[in-house]
Design an enzyme around this catalytic site. Sequence first.
Site, mmCIF file in Angstrom:
data_model
loop_
_atom_site.group_PDB
_atom_site.id
_atom_site.type_symbol
_atom_site.label_atom_id
_atom_site.label_comp_id
_atom_site.label_asym_id
_atom_site.label_seq_id
_atom_site.Cartn_x
_atom_site.Cartn_y
_atom_site.Cartn_z
ATOM 1 C CD GLU A 1 67.104 16.946 19.706
ATOM 2 O OE1 GLU A 1 66.274 16.045 19.545
ATOM 3 O OE2 GLU A 1 68.322 16.724 19.812
ATOM 4 N N GLY B 1 61.676 8.058 22.737
ATOM 5 C CA GLY B 1 60.440 7.299 22.575
ATOM 6 C C GLY B 1 59.956 6.854 23.946
ATOM 7 C CG MET C 1 69.032 6.283 19.469
ATOM 8 S SD MET C 1 68.819 6.465 17.678
ATOM 9 C CE MET C 1 70.184 5.501 17.061
ATOM 10 C CD GLU C 2 71.593 10.442 20.937
ATOM 11 O OE1 GLU C 2 70.599 10.601 21.684
ATOM 12 O OE2 GLU C 2 71.496 10.252 19.715
ATOM 13 C CG ASP D 1 58.934 7.976 19.089
ATOM 14 O OD1 ASP D 1 59.115 6.831 19.512
ATOM 15 O OD2 ASP D 1 59.855 8.812 18.996
#
Length: 259
Positions: free
Chosen positions: A12, A81, A196-197, A220
């Site tokens: 990334e 996601g 997640m961050e 996803d």
Amino acid sequence: MAIGILAAMHDEVADLIDAMTRQSGNQVHRIGMRDYHVGEMDGQPCVVVLARIGKVAAAATAVTLIREFGVSEIVFTGLAGGIGSHVAVGDIVIGDRLVQHDLDARPLFPHHEVPLLGISEFTADLTLGAELKSAAEAFLREDLQSQVPPHSRKSFGIGEPLLHVGMIASGDQFVADVEKAKDILSALPDALAVEMEGAAVAQICFEYAIPCAVFRTISDRADASAHVDFGSFLSDVASHYSSGVLRRFFAARKVYRPQ
Ligand code: ADE
């Protein structure tokens, strides 16, 4: 003043670090097992760092960016996601509000509220968000076709991706289960995406009064197949999105920066 750019995964930020190295050179400072790349993009001082995955990793990295490098604003880029009904693989989500979906100190404190801070939703910076929105729109309109090869777009079913602005929910969990995604949505009906961050970085930025923005490429739908093509999506698609949007973001800043 420098801007801090963080991501959870190598792909990334790799292209951005390469571009920065070509433009200005790149000094690397190793602190707390992370490499902080210091340089300039289009004349804008920046510090780019791979934070690694999860809220603790992201928060620790954000504090280091602020305290050791004096960054005056922070942008987090990466994957997410999609859990909003209309959010599809290949879309981009810009967070205007960030919440820790896994933070639950009930009955002592309300669901999602950060104990002793009294806040559940962290607001992203409006100006940074608007700059990223323009950059993402330009990327999707003008760069996507040339930067992401047709076979990659085809294999992930990416046709005409959309840009969304809304709530991002963060937690220390890779969501790969429809029931779990439904639980998150029933507690946070406005959430468009899970990752997640982001909310951890937003909390640190709130505590240090630093403008913060998070933009995510949807890899996803947070269902049972979420992990299946994760690696190839990351290298074949997401890396182009992150660096493409950030290149546009820096180029636009150069245009508007007073000489
Ligand atoms: N990042 C990308 N996809 C994700 C998912 N399904 N859950 C959490 N983080 C993600």
